[in-house]
Design a protein around this motif. Structure first.
Motif, PDB file in Angstrom:
ATOM      1  N   ARG A 191     -18.874  53.150 -72.090  1.00  0.00           N
ATOM      2  CA  ARG A 191     -18.748  52.426 -73.360  1.00  0.00           C
ATOM      3  C   ARG A 191     -17.303  51.947 -73.591  1.00  0.00           C
ATOM      4  NH1 ARG A 191     -22.566  56.397 -74.231  1.00  0.00           N
ATOM      5  NH2 ARG A 191     -24.438  55.759 -75.393  1.00  0.00           N
ATOM      6  N   PHE A 192     -16.541  51.818 -72.504  1.00  0.00           N
ATOM      7  CA  PHE A 192     -15.119  51.496 -72.590  1.00  0.00           C
ATOM      8  C   PHE A 192     -14.859  50.173 -73.305  1.00  0.00           C
ATOM      9  CE2 PHE A 192     -16.520  49.287 -68.818  1.00  0.00           C
ATOM     10  CZ  PHE A 192     -15.800  48.104 -68.833  1.00  0.00           C
ATOM     11  N   ALA A 222     -21.565  46.280 -74.186  1.00  0.00           N
ATOM     12  CA  ALA A 222     -20.909  45.245 -73.383  1.00  0.00           C
ATOM     13  C   ALA A 222     -21.317  43.852 -73.851  1.00  0.00           C
ATOM     14  CB  ALA A 222     -21.248  45.433 -71.915  1.00  0.00           C
ATOM     15  N   GLY A 223     -22.600  43.658 -74.118  1.00  0.00           N
ATOM     16  CA  GLY A 223     -23.084  42.371 -74.591  1.00  0.00           C
ATOM     17  C   GLY A 223     -22.508  42.011 -75.950  1.00  0.00           C
ATOM     18  N   THR A 224     -22.433  43.003 -76.840  1.00  0.00           N
ATOM     19  CA  THR A 224     -21.870  42.775 -78.165  1.00  0.00           C
ATOM     20  C   THR A 224     -20.398  42.400 -78.074  1.00  0.00           C
ATOM     21  OG1 THR A 224     -23.424  44.366 -79.135  1.00  0.00           O
ATOM     22  CG2 THR A 224     -21.460  43.831 -80.423  1.00  0.00           C
ATOM     23  N   THR A 225     -19.666  43.060 -77.196  1.00  0.00           N
ATOM     24  CA  THR A 225     -18.237  42.765 -77.026  1.00  0.00           C
ATOM     25  C   THR A 225     -18.017  41.348 -76.516  1.00  0.00           C
ATOM     26  OG1 THR A 225     -17.782  45.105 -76.553  1.00  0.00           O
ATOM     27  CG2 THR A 225     -16.113  43.505 -75.883  1.00  0.00           C
ATOM     28  N   VAL A 226     -18.806  40.950 -75.521  1.00  0.00           N
ATOM     29  CA  VAL A 226     -18.696  39.587 -74.990  1.00  0.00           C
ATOM     30  C   VAL A 226     -19.028  38.561 -76.076  1.00  0.00           C
ATOM     31  CG1 VAL A 226     -19.671  37.934 -73.361  1.00  0.00           C
ATOM     32  CG2 VAL A 226     -19.146  40.258 -72.605  1.00  0.00           C
ATOM     33  N   ALA A 227     -20.089  38.822 -76.839  1.00  0.00           N
ATOM     34  CA  ALA A 227     -20.482  37.897 -77.906  1.00  0.00           C
ATOM     35  C   ALA A 227     -19.379  37.780 -78.958  1.00  0.00           C
ATOM     36  CB  ALA A 227     -21.789  38.378 -78.549  1.00  0.00           C
ATOM     37  N   ASP A 287     -26.362  52.083 -76.284  1.00  0.00           N
ATOM     38  CA  ASP A 287     -26.145  52.189 -74.843  1.00  0.00           C
ATOM     39  C   ASP A 287     -25.064  51.211 -74.383  1.00  0.00           C
ATOM     40  OD1 ASP A 287     -27.475  49.573 -73.728  1.00  0.00           O
ATOM     41  OD2 ASP A 287     -28.914  50.390 -75.179  1.00  0.00           O
ATOM     42  N   ALA A 288     -24.573  51.454 -73.169  1.00  0.00           N
ATOM     43  CA  ALA A 288     -23.441  50.698 -72.642  1.00  0.00           C
ATOM     44  C   ALA A 288     -23.763  49.213 -72.502  1.00  0.00           C
ATOM     45  CB  ALA A 288     -23.013  51.265 -71.292  1.00  0.00           C
ATOM     46  N   PHE A 289     -25.006  48.870 -72.116  1.00  0.00           N
ATOM     47  CA  PHE A 289     -25.373  47.461 -71.944  1.00  0.00           C
ATOM     48  C   PHE A 289     -25.285  46.714 -73.267  1.00  0.00           C
ATOM     49  CE2 PHE A 289     -28.516  44.034 -71.841  1.00  0.00           C
ATOM     50  CZ  PHE A 289     -28.088  43.335 -70.715  1.00  0.00           C
ATOM     51  N   PHE A 290     -25.786  47.328 -74.333  1.00  0.00           N
ATOM     52  CA  PHE A 290     -25.732  46.695 -75.652  1.00  0.00           C
ATOM     53  C   PHE A 290     -24.282  46.510 -76.094  1.00  0.00           C
ATOM     54  CE2 PHE A 290     -25.433  46.892 -80.259  1.00  0.00           C
ATOM     55  CZ  PHE A 290     -26.394  45.971 -80.659  1.00  0.00           C
TER      56      PHE A 290
END
Length: 323
Positions: free
Chosen positions: A219-220, A296-301, A291-294
């Protein structure tokens, strides 16, 4: 905890007051100009108070938590290197390449210490990149009243939640010292932070990002959110200058916050940037259990949203940018 915050707030207040007296005695004054965003001659170097607060915190935490002592030592030495070259530059301008060289050495020292303590080459590399980048980002973005200090305060509070242990206390010391500095710098600036403060704050935030990211594992990406507003404005402005073939290392007033402040004033821009950062930090706390995928996606968005608003601000205030 309260005593810890009070001590570092008082260091911020007293240190800034003393730094202002010193700057006036030594005529360390930033004059207005076409490559600056202020219109009144103002003393510089007040950020030394925040540096002292961080050094006091690092020593105290290294003594109280011996397992963190080697890392706190590396952090303190690196901070002194960055602040020291900034202090010299505040007194007499240096080559940007000399400053960058010192920044690289300071970041490398901390990276080696973090990589060794956590037995992770990747975390050490992340520490090197984050400290080197944020050292210079905070220097680039320290251009209007209260902006760099308020963003550092908010980012430190956000990272305190993620860092844990001694690094949470270090982040809170940074936040308290910035709070002590702010009354001298916002809404009316009686002293500027100077290179001694802006570079050191960026170095400290870079270290906090690396430690927090390492602690959060997959979750970095959450550690990148508290500094996102500054990273996007500085990063895209730098990229545009490089693509235009400009001397990207020289002073300028082409950041989105600078263009906006010419139309709206320093106070409104600083408050709006603070509000956005507060919202994203509160949101990051909220998504931490996901979760980590969510994440990462939120950070990119979120970074894409920041980039979009950077474009909007630049387009809207393009006529007020210097040619």
């Amino acid at each position: 905890m309260l005593e810890w915050l009070v001590v570092h707030f008082c260091i911020g207040v007293a240190g800034t007051w003393l730094a202002r007296r010193y700057a006036l005695m030594r005529s360390l004054i930033d004059q207005p100009g076409e490559r600056r965003s202020h219109s009144v001659a103002t003393p510089r170097g007040g950020g030394i108070a925040i540096v002292i607060s961080l050094l006091v915190a690092a020593v105290a935490l290294g003594v109280r938590q011996p397992d963190q002592a080697p890392l706190m030592l590396a952090f303190g030495v690196g901070l002194l290197m960055v602040a020291g070259i900034g202090w010299v530059d505040d007194h007499r301008p240096l080559s940007p390449w000399i400053r960058l060289g010192v920044h690289v050495l300071a970041s490398a020292l901390l990276a080696i210490a973090i990589g060794d303590l956590y037995d992770s080459m990747w975390l050490g590399l992340a520490a090197f990149v984050s400290t080197l980048v944020l050292t210079n980002v905070w220097n680039f973005m320290d251009g209007i009243n209260g902006l760099a200090a308020s963003q550092a305060l908010i980012a430190a509070v956000g990272l305190a939640w993620f860092a844990g242990g001694a690094w949470t206390l270090l982040a809170l010391a940074l936040a308290a010292a910035c709070l002590g500095f702010l009354p001298f710098n916002f809404p009316k600036a009686r002293i500027f932070m100077g290179d001694v403060g802006s570079g050191a704050i960026g170095f400290a935030l870079g270290a906090l990002c690396a430690v927090a990211g390492g602690r959060m594992g997959d979750r970095f990406a959450l550690a990148l959110l508290p500094v996102s507003v500054f990273l996007v404005d500085a990063g895209l402005t730098l990229l545009r200058r490089v693509l235009r073939g400009e001397r990207w290392w020289s002073p300028h007033t082409q950041h989105a916050y600078q263009a906006w402040s010419r139309a709206a004033g320093h106070g409104r821009v600083t408050v709006c940037y603070a509000a956005v950062s507060l919202v994203v930090i509160i949101a990051s706390w909220g998504v931490m259990p996901r979760d980590a995928f969510f994440i990462a996606g939120t950070t990119v968005a979120w970074y894409m949203c920041c980039a979009f608003f950077w474009l909007v601000l630049q387009k809207k205030f393009q006529a007020q940018l210097p040619h």
